[in-house]
Design a protein around this motif. Sequence first.
Motif, mmCIF file in Angstrom:
data_model
loop_
_atom_site.group_PDB
_atom_site.id
_atom_site.type_symbol
_atom_site.label_atom_id
_atom_site.label_comp_id
_atom_site.label_asym_id
_atom_site.label_seq_id
_atom_site.Cartn_x
_atom_site.Cartn_y
_atom_site.Cartn_z
ATOM 1 N N GLN A 49 0.822 -1.207 0.000
ATOM 2 C CA GLN A 49 0.000 0.000 0.000
ATOM 3 C C GLN A 49 0.859 1.261 0.000
ATOM 4 O O GLN A 49 0.621 2.198 -0.768
ATOM 5 C CB GLN A 49 -0.913 -0.030 1.225
ATOM 6 C CG GLN A 49 -1.930 1.097 1.293
ATOM 7 C CD GLN A 49 -2.771 0.994 2.555
ATOM 8 O OE1 GLN A 49 -2.266 0.697 3.634
ATOM 9 N NE2 GLN A 49 -4.060 1.244 2.425
ATOM 10 N N ARG A 50 1.878 1.265 0.844
ATOM 11 C CA ARG A 50 2.740 2.453 0.961
ATOM 12 C C ARG A 50 3.478 2.712 -0.348
ATOM 13 O O ARG A 50 3.575 3.854 -0.808
ATOM 14 C CB ARG A 50 3.729 2.233 2.109
ATOM 15 C CG ARG A 50 4.474 3.483 2.557
ATOM 16 C CD ARG A 50 5.343 3.172 3.771
ATOM 17 N NE ARG A 50 4.556 2.616 4.862
ATOM 18 C CZ ARG A 50 4.782 1.420 5.415
ATOM 19 N NH1 ARG A 50 5.746 0.650 4.962
ATOM 20 N NH2 ARG A 50 4.028 0.996 6.405
ATOM 21 N N THR A 51 3.980 1.646 -0.955
ATOM 22 C CA THR A 51 4.723 1.803 -2.210
ATOM 23 C C THR A 51 3.812 2.287 -3.329
ATOM 24 O O THR A 51 4.144 3.238 -4.061
ATOM 25 C CB THR A 51 5.362 0.464 -2.607
ATOM 26 O OG1 THR A 51 6.227 0.027 -1.557
ATOM 27 C CG2 THR A 51 6.148 0.609 -3.889
ATOM 28 N N LYS A 297 12.038 -6.571 -0.880
ATOM 29 C CA LYS A 297 11.397 -5.257 -0.860
ATOM 30 C C LYS A 297 10.042 -5.265 -0.162
ATOM 31 O O LYS A 297 9.563 -4.217 0.278
ATOM 32 C CB LYS A 297 11.245 -4.716 -2.284
ATOM 33 C CG LYS A 297 12.542 -4.248 -2.918
ATOM 34 C CD LYS A 297 12.277 -3.608 -4.283
ATOM 35 C CE LYS A 297 13.543 -3.061 -4.902
ATOM 36 N NZ LYS A 297 13.290 -2.392 -6.206
ATOM 37 N N LEU A 298 9.395 -6.434 -0.082
ATOM 38 C CA LEU A 298 8.074 -6.511 0.550
ATOM 39 C C LEU A 298 8.083 -7.320 1.842
ATOM 40 O O LEU A 298 7.043 -7.440 2.495
ATOM 41 C CB LEU A 298 7.056 -7.110 -0.420
ATOM 42 C CG LEU A 298 6.709 -6.253 -1.637
ATOM 43 C CD1 LEU A 298 5.719 -6.983 -2.539
ATOM 44 C CD2 LEU A 298 6.146 -4.889 -1.225
ATOM 45 N N ALA A 299 9.225 -7.871 2.224
ATOM 46 C CA ALA A 299 9.285 -8.674 3.443
ATOM 47 C C ALA A 299 9.179 -7.773 4.670
ATOM 48 O O ALA A 299 9.930 -6.801 4.792
ATOM 49 C CB ALA A 299 10.598 -9.446 3.480
ATOM 50 N N PRO A 300 8.263 -8.061 5.604
ATOM 51 C CA PRO A 300 8.168 -7.264 6.837
ATOM 52 C C PRO A 300 9.462 -7.299 7.639
ATOM 53 O O PRO A 300 9.864 -6.311 8.233
ATOM 54 C CB PRO A 300 7.026 -7.935 7.607
ATOM 55 C CG PRO A 300 6.233 -8.663 6.596
ATOM 56 C CD PRO A 300 7.232 -9.108 5.555
ATOM 57 N N ILE A 301 10.091 -8.477 7.657
ATOM 58 C CA ILE A 301 11.402 -8.649 8.293
ATOM 59 C C ILE A 301 12.356 -9.102 7.199
ATOM 60 O O ILE A 301 12.161 -10.161 6.595
ATOM 61 C CB ILE A 301 11.347 -9.702 9.422
ATOM 62 C CG1 ILE A 301 10.332 -9.303 10.493
ATOM 63 C CG2 ILE A 301 12.729 -9.911 10.033
ATOM 64 C CD1 ILE A 301 10.001 -10.427 11.468
ATOM 65 N N GLN A 302 13.365 -8.293 6.923
ATOM 66 C CA GLN A 302 14.305 -8.645 5.853
ATOM 67 C C GLN A 302 15.459 -9.500 6.345
ATOM 68 O O GLN A 302 15.989 -10.327 5.608
ATOM 69 C CB GLN A 302 14.842 -7.363 5.195
ATOM 70 C CG GLN A 302 13.756 -6.572 4.468
ATOM 71 C CD GLN A 302 14.245 -5.205 4.010
ATOM 72 O OE1 GLN A 302 14.799 -4.434 4.806
ATOM 73 N NE2 GLN A 302 14.047 -4.896 2.745
ATOM 74 N N VAL A 303 15.833 -9.296 7.598
ATOM 75 C CA VAL A 303 16.941 -10.045 8.200
ATOM 76 C C VAL A 303 16.537 -10.478 9.604
ATOM 77 O O VAL A 303 16.058 -9.660 10.388
ATOM 78 C CB VAL A 303 18.224 -9.195 8.279
ATOM 79 C CG1 VAL A 303 19.341 -9.972 8.987
ATOM 80 C CG2 VAL A 303 18.677 -8.751 6.896
ATOM 81 N N VAL A 304 16.713 -11.756 9.902
ATOM 82 C CA VAL A 304 16.544 -12.227 11.269
ATOM 83 C C VAL A 304 17.899 -12.670 11.790
ATOM 84 O O VAL A 304 18.649 -13.370 11.099
ATOM 85 C CB VAL A 304 15.506 -13.367 11.369
ATOM 86 C CG1 VAL A 304 15.941 -14.593 10.586
ATOM 87 C CG2 VAL A 304 15.219 -13.708 12.818
ATOM 88 N N ILE A 305 18.232 -12.222 12.991
ATOM 89 C CA ILE A 305 19.491 -12.604 13.637
ATOM 90 C C ILE A 305 19.159 -13.564 14.773
ATOM 91 O O ILE A 305 18.373 -13.242 15.664
ATOM 92 C CB ILE A 305 20.240 -11.375 14.185
ATOM 93 C CG1 ILE A 305 20.533 -10.375 13.053
ATOM 94 C CG2 ILE A 305 21.530 -11.800 14.878
ATOM 95 C CD1 ILE A 305 21.140 -9.061 13.544
#
Length: 491
Positions: A49-51, A297-305
């Motif tokens: 939506q934001r994009t 670009k659409l992943a809510p979390i791009q990196v999990v540590i």
Amino acid sequence: MSKSLPKRSEDYSLWYNELVKRAGLAENSAVRGCMVIKPYGYAIWEKMQRTLDDMFKRTGHENAYFPLFVPKSLFEAEEKNAEGFAKECAVVTHYRLQTDPDRPGKLRVDPNAKLEEELIVRPTSEAIIWSTYKGWIQSYRDLPLLINQWANVVRWEMRTRLFLRTAEFLWQEGHTAHATEGEAVAETRQMLDVYAQFAEEWMALPVVKGVKTENERFAGAVDTYCIEGLMQDGKALQAGTSHFLGQNFAKAFDVQFQTKEGGLEHVWGTSWGVSTRLMGALVMAHSDDEGLVLPPKLAPIQVVIVPIYKTGQLEEVMERIRPMQMGLIARGISVKVDDRDTERPGFKFAEWELKGVPVRIAVGLRDLEAGTVEVARRDTKEKMTLPLADIVNSVDQLLADIQQNIYQRALRFRETHTTRVESYEEFKQVLDTTAGFVLAHYDGTSETEERIKEETKATIRCLALNEPDEDGVCMLTGKPSVRRAYFARAY
């Protein structure tokens, strides 16, 4: 977490439904045919939506909001539109409840509270918006009028599937008015390009841009343009539409403007929209038997540590992880540190794999002492050891690589599942074996189109804008044809 997911190759429909639920995107609600979009799923929709909203505003559009209810007299003013949606409408007939005298503690509809005129719960907003535009437009100085609204709509579906087809869904609908036919057509094509750009650059979904046949055209439109994507089961999915309305709605609601020369003319209109159906496309185009595969670009979390530690080490590991976390966040990367002490690392790995997080970083004291971290990418499941000192740059580049790889993988799938055929027998064989898009000649008649649909369950998805004219003969009737159409079985 994902071992019990059905296999795509065994039951694609069941795989999709289970994945949407288990990945925490959505679930069925207490209201038949409607869904609850859960926080993780809604976070993806918010990014979409934001994009899109930014893209609309860069092309000069403004947001507004119009009523959920449409008086029946307004709805039926444009006859083709009313007829096209009539079977899908939810209708409000009363405005009050009362205590049921025959059932203590229960309610009933007050029989004396019947509305003088029924209200349609909007299946689309052309009627209410064009009746409003009549008061907004008097002169050429008021044009163009470029309005978008984010809203929910209701289309009473009997057979539903999460995101793809529900009785209520979320969407945006643009409605614009112009002084000339050329300006309106240009607007229609511009918004089609916006949708295609979003699908390919953000969703990593290659699409075919085209125009619908008369049979598949939006009710009340002169022309309907669309973007069509191909899902992993070989079925097509219409991901967005942009309609050139001509003067149909302007005439139905008497929306006229005074020209520069002093004359009086009806305006020219467009409407265009995409919906939460895009969420379904995102899942079906990229995901695998282990879970979601989300474009970064659409992943809510791009990196999990995921910190790896023994008893008493967590605080020290977290302290040394924090600079890496802050560095990634400063680069505009969304990061989640999974420091739960209630789950083992293997469980966490499987959970974030199911949820489609593009990059996973596992790090323990031994890694930190060696100046390295273990990085896994979701799209290829490849694991690598990378230097901690340059991890921010490495992850930033890795996310870009993943985005591009997901798109290229989907593009290769489409290319290997797009077939040109010459005969009707070959057409049916391809549909039953290779599936995907089938390019074939047809004679341009509604009768031929309907017969093909009835016999094969395949529809003309579009007449592609980039497909050149080509003399041939209809695969079914043998009559002359001037171009090929994109056929497919579809959602």
